[in-house]
Design a protein around this motif. Structure first.
Motif, PDB file in Angstrom:
ATOM      1  N   LEU A  33      -5.405   8.013   1.473  1.00 37.41           N
ATOM      2  CA  LEU A  33      -4.889   6.971   2.367  1.00 37.41           C
ATOM      3  C   LEU A  33      -4.344   5.755   1.615  1.00 37.41           C
ATOM      4  CD1 LEU A  33      -7.146   6.831   5.555  1.00 37.41           C
ATOM      5  CD2 LEU A  33      -4.648   7.014   5.471  1.00 37.41           C
ATOM      6  N   PRO A  34      -5.111   5.156   0.686  1.00 39.35           N
ATOM      7  CA  PRO A  34      -4.567   4.000  -0.047  1.00 39.35           C
ATOM      8  C   PRO A  34      -3.340   4.372  -0.877  1.00 39.35           C
ATOM      9  CG  PRO A  34      -6.953   4.155  -0.316  1.00 39.35           C
ATOM     10  CD  PRO A  34      -6.498   5.444   0.288  1.00 39.35           C
ATOM     11  N   LEU A  35      -3.315   5.601  -1.392  1.00 42.19           N
ATOM     12  CA  LEU A  35      -2.160   6.059  -2.157  1.00 42.19           C
ATOM     13  C   LEU A  35      -0.934   6.140  -1.261  1.00 42.19           C
ATOM     14  CD1 LEU A  35      -1.129   7.175  -4.874  1.00 42.19           C
ATOM     15  CD2 LEU A  35      -1.784   9.457  -4.073  1.00 42.19           C
ATOM     16  N   ALA A  36      -1.119   6.668  -0.051  1.00 40.14           N
ATOM     17  CA  ALA A  36      -0.003   6.764   0.894  1.00 40.14           C
ATOM     18  C   ALA A  36       0.491   5.381   1.291  1.00 40.14           C
ATOM     19  CB  ALA A  36      -0.440   7.548   2.126  1.00 40.14           C
ATOM     20  N   ARG A  37      -0.424   4.437   1.473  1.00 42.43           N
ATOM     21  CA  ARG A  37      -0.021   3.073   1.838  1.00 42.43           C
ATOM     22  C   ARG A  37       0.777   2.427   0.710  1.00 42.43           C
ATOM     23  NH1 ARG A  37      -5.963   2.408   3.960  1.00 42.43           N
ATOM     24  NH2 ARG A  37      -5.712   3.087   6.131  1.00 42.43           N
ATOM     25  N   LEU A  38       0.360   2.702  -0.518  1.00 38.46           N
ATOM     26  CA  LEU A  38       1.088   2.151  -1.663  1.00 38.46           C
ATOM     27  C   LEU A  38       2.503   2.727  -1.713  1.00 38.46           C
ATOM     28  CD1 LEU A  38       0.320   0.194  -4.002  1.00 38.46           C
ATOM     29  CD2 LEU A  38       0.004   2.213  -5.420  1.00 38.46           C
ATOM     30  N   TRP A  39       2.627   4.007  -1.408  1.00 38.73           N
ATOM     31  CA  TRP A  39       3.956   4.620  -1.366  1.00 38.73           C
ATOM     32  C   TRP A  39       4.778   4.046  -0.224  1.00 38.73           C
ATOM     33  CZ3 TRP A  39       7.085   7.546  -4.245  1.00 38.73           C
ATOM     34  CH2 TRP A  39       6.552   8.141  -5.394  1.00 38.73           C
ATOM     35  N   ARG A  40       4.148   3.733   0.892  1.00 37.43           N
ATOM     36  CA  ARG A  40       4.882   3.135   2.002  1.00 37.43           C
ATOM     37  C   ARG A  40       5.434   1.771   1.605  1.00 37.43           C
ATOM     38  NH1 ARG A  40       1.008   1.235   6.280  1.00 37.43           N
ATOM     39  NH2 ARG A  40       0.985  -0.524   4.847  1.00 37.43           N
ATOM     40  N   GLU A  41       4.643   0.989   0.878  1.00 40.23           N
ATOM     41  CA  GLU A  41       5.040  -0.367   0.510  1.00 40.23           C
ATOM     42  C   GLU A  41       6.004  -0.388  -0.669  1.00 40.23           C
ATOM     43  OE1 GLU A  41       1.420  -2.432  -0.228  1.00 40.23           O
ATOM     44  OE2 GLU A  41       0.621  -2.064   1.782  1.00 40.23           O
ATOM     45  N   HIS A  42       5.838   0.523  -1.611  1.00 38.89           N
ATOM     46  CA  HIS A  42       6.619   0.462  -2.849  1.00 38.89           C
ATOM     47  C   HIS A  42       7.324   1.783  -3.148  1.00 38.89           C
ATOM     48  CE1 HIS A  42       4.587  -3.317  -3.535  1.00 38.89           C
ATOM     49  NE2 HIS A  42       3.415  -2.717  -3.476  1.00 38.89           N
ATOM     50  N   GLY A  43       7.584   2.556  -2.101  1.00 42.52           N
ATOM     51  CA  GLY A  43       8.154   3.883  -2.297  1.00 42.52           C
ATOM     52  C   GLY A  43       9.493   3.881  -3.004  1.00 42.52           C
ATOM     53  N   ARG A  44      10.366   2.917  -2.671  1.00 41.91           N
ATOM     54  CA  ARG A  44      11.683   2.880  -3.319  1.00 41.91           C
ATOM     55  C   ARG A  44      11.544   2.697  -4.826  1.00 41.91           C
ATOM     56  NH1 ARG A  44      17.022   1.571  -1.817  1.00 41.91           N
ATOM     57  NH2 ARG A  44      16.400   0.987   0.294  1.00 41.91           N
ATOM     58  N   MET A  45      10.676   1.774  -5.232  1.00 42.02           N
ATOM     59  CA  MET A  45      10.507   1.526  -6.655  1.00 42.02           C
ATOM     60  C   MET A  45       9.875   2.736  -7.356  1.00 42.02           C
ATOM     61  SD  MET A  45       8.495  -1.586  -8.591  1.00 42.02           S
ATOM     62  CE  MET A  45       6.894  -1.228  -7.871  1.00 42.02           C
ATOM     63  N   LEU A  46       8.829   3.303  -6.759  1.00 39.23           N
ATOM     64  CA  LEU A  46       8.143   4.430  -7.381  1.00 39.23           C
ATOM     65  C   LEU A  46       9.046   5.651  -7.450  1.00 39.23           C
ATOM     66  CD1 LEU A  46       4.671   3.997  -5.652  1.00 39.23           C
ATOM     67  CD2 LEU A  46       5.169   3.647  -8.074  1.00 39.23           C
ATOM     68  N   ALA A  47       9.755   5.938  -6.359  1.00 41.32           N
ATOM     69  CA  ALA A  47      10.645   7.098  -6.351  1.00 41.32           C
ATOM     70  C   ALA A  47      11.774   6.921  -7.365  1.00 41.32           C
ATOM     71  CB  ALA A  47      11.209   7.321  -4.952  1.00 41.32           C
ATOM     72  N   GLY A  48      12.301   5.704  -7.469  1.00 40.86           N
ATOM     73  CA  GLY A  48      13.349   5.438  -8.442  1.00 40.86           C
ATOM     74  C   GLY A  48      12.857   5.626  -9.865  1.00 40.86           C
ATOM     75  N   ALA A  49      11.632   5.184 -10.125  1.00 38.95           N
ATOM     76  CA  ALA A  49      11.067   5.341 -11.468  1.00 38.95           C
ATOM     77  C   ALA A  49      10.859   6.806 -11.801  1.00 38.95           C
ATOM     78  CB  ALA A  49       9.748   4.580 -11.562  1.00 38.95           C
ATOM     79  N   LEU A  50      10.374   7.587 -10.845  1.00 44.62           N
ATOM     80  CA  LEU A  50      10.158   9.013 -11.084  1.00 44.62           C
ATOM     81  C   LEU A  50      11.477   9.740 -11.305  1.00 44.62           C
ATOM     82  CD1 LEU A  50       7.403   9.782  -8.425  1.00 44.62           C
ATOM     83  CD2 LEU A  50       7.106   9.644 -10.905  1.00 44.62           C
ATOM     84  N   ALA A  51      12.488   9.376 -10.531  1.00 45.54           N
ATOM     85  CA  ALA A  51      13.790  10.027 -10.672  1.00 45.54           C
ATOM     86  C   ALA A  51      14.425   9.732 -12.026  1.00 45.54           C
ATOM     87  CB  ALA A  51      14.718   9.576  -9.545  1.00 45.54           C
TER      88      ALA A  51
END
Length: 207
Positions: A100-118
């Motif tokens: 749950l906390p991991l999903a919330r973090l992705w909801r809040e910062h998903g653009r940054m995290l997804a961009g970093a992974l890509a």
């Protein structure tokens, strides 16, 4: 002993700590709206209320700002996983509390995290961040799988590190590709538990 500064970052005077935090906070806000490539040094400096030349006293590039942000989030990404990773058996509640906390973090910062992974495959600093994060989770999950197999709580299957890696990749890919990460939590709980323990009944809270 003090921790040496990470590569790409320059140590400033202690009175500059607030400015460094302001740069990071500005970057966090901008990255929530657009990719790193579209952010300028002038924007980062303006948000921190410093000059462009002053920016380079704290960071040598936009990338080093992003890496610093991601390093700061690494603890948050694994903060609530302890009870699940250190536990045993198909504990639905513990896994859900870890996700749950991991999903919330992705909801809040998903653009940054997804961009970093890509960007990670072609960018060594980001690749190192991703591998460090992945290894920390995979190693602990593999140890949990091995313990449960030894105790007769989980069936034999792929090598623990292989299975743990598959679970980590599936989890990250699902969260990175979702517009509503929290809606995936119960499904991820079901899939991860069945990957480890086989086709067993999974009951979610409220059912």
């Amino acid at each position: 002993m003090s921790t040496p500064p990470s590569p790409g970052r320059r140590r400033g005077p202690s009175k500059g700590d607030r400015r460094e935090r302001a740069i990071l906070e500005t970057a966090r806000e901008l990255l929530a709206r657009k990719p790193l490539a579209d952010i300028t040094i002038d924007e980062l400096a303006a948000g921190a209320e410093i000059s462009r030349s002053s920016f380079y006293f704290y960071f040598d590039s936009k990338l080093s700002v992003l890496v610093a942000l991601l390093d700061g989030m690494a603890g948050e990404l694994g903060r609530d996983a302890g009870p699940w990773l250190d536990g045993s058996g198909p504990d639905t509640a513990a896994l859900r509390e870890a996700l749950l906390p991991l999903a919330r973090l992705w909801r809040e910062h998903g653009r940054m995290l997804a961009g970093a992974l890509a960007a990670a495959p072609g960018c060594p600093p980001l690749a190192q961040w991703r591998e460090s994060l992945r290894s920390a989770h995979v190693d602990r999950l593999a140890a949990r799988i091995a313990r449960d197999r030894a105790a007769g709580l989980a069936p034999a299957g792929p090598a623990p590190h292989v299975l743990a890696g598959l679970i980590d990749d599936l989890r990250t890919g699902a969260l990175a590709g979702s517009t509503d990460p929290e809606a995936l939590v119960d499904d991820l709980v079901t899939v991860e538990l069945r990957m480890i323990y086989g086709d067993l009944p999974i009951h979610h809270p409220g059912e």
